[in-house]
Scaffold this motif. Structure first.
Motif, PDB file in Angstrom:
ATOM      1  N   ASN A 101      -7.995  -2.084   1.397  1.00 55.22           N
ATOM      2  CA  ASN A 101      -7.572  -0.920   0.615  1.00 55.22           C
ATOM      3  C   ASN A 101      -7.309   0.310   1.481  1.00 55.22           C
ATOM      4  OD1 ASN A 101      -6.933  -0.223  -2.124  1.00 55.22           O
ATOM      5  ND2 ASN A 101      -8.659   1.190  -2.093  1.00 55.22           N
ATOM      6  N   THR A 140      -4.773 -11.556  -0.828  1.00 56.63           N
ATOM      7  CA  THR A 140      -5.526 -10.342  -1.157  1.00 56.63           C
ATOM      8  C   THR A 140      -4.708  -9.099  -0.835  1.00 56.63           C
ATOM      9  OG1 THR A 140      -7.625 -11.464  -0.758  1.00 56.63           O
ATOM     10  CG2 THR A 140      -7.655  -9.049  -0.708  1.00 56.63           C
ATOM     11  N   THR A 144      -3.630  -6.071  -3.336  1.00 52.23           N
ATOM     12  CA  THR A 144      -4.052  -4.702  -3.022  1.00 52.23           C
ATOM     13  C   THR A 144      -2.847  -3.796  -2.841  1.00 52.23           C
ATOM     14  OG1 THR A 144      -6.025  -5.585  -1.929  1.00 52.23           O
ATOM     15  CG2 THR A 144      -5.448  -3.303  -1.448  1.00 52.23           C
TER      16      THR A 144
END
Length: 159
Positions: A101, A140, A144
């Motif tokens: 992130n 992922t 994100t």
């Protein structure tokens, strides 16, 4: 490297790199203060030469507000005809950072091509972590990225 140590390292790197980098259109491309992407490296050369190759300003093209330099006219023309094929994923931000992130700068020598897509990382140490589960990290990172693509990197580093 422990995961918590990696997160701390990435946070320190985020604070450091945010002071020296500006952000192109909509904050979704990692560029220098003068809108140069990948520190002037040729994105096509990763695919054609299999290594990072410094581009030359006289062979440049603009894509999504960022300026890309190329090592040859042929590479520039390949990019112009298919920029989505050659531009680095996640706007040229660190792929492992995106997993966590964050929008972090990259070292052009910390790279990997998977499924004909170019992924860059903060440095070779972070790249080692990325390589532990490339397909999982890609999945992922894509999830994100959908949430942070247009968020200012400075905002993410403060969270």
């Amino acid at each position: 490297m422990k995961f918590s140590t990696l997160i701390k390292s990435l946070s320190v790197a985020a604070a450091f790199t945010m002071s020296s980098f500006a952000f192109a259109v909509d904050n979704n491309i990692n560029v220098t203060d003068n809108d140069l992407a990948i520190h002037g490296y040729d994105p096509v050369a990763y695919f054609t030469k299999g290594k990072p190759t410094k581009g030359i300003a006289k062979y440049s093209a603009t894509h999504e507000g960022a300026i890309y330099n190329f090592s040859s006219v042929a590479n520039r023309d390949k990019f112009k005809s298919s920029p989505e094929k050659y531009a680095p994923q996640f706007g040229g931000y660190c792929a492992m950072g995106v997993v966590l992130n964050q929008k972090l700068d990259v070292d052009p020598s910390a790279w990997y091509i998977a499924d004909n897509k170019l992924y860059l990382n903060l440095n070779k140490t972070v790249q080692k972590k990325w390589m532990e589960d490339v397909s999982g990290n890609i999945n992922t990172a894509h999830r994100t990225w959908n949430g942070i693509e247009y968020v200012d990197a400075k905002v993410l580093s403060e969270e």
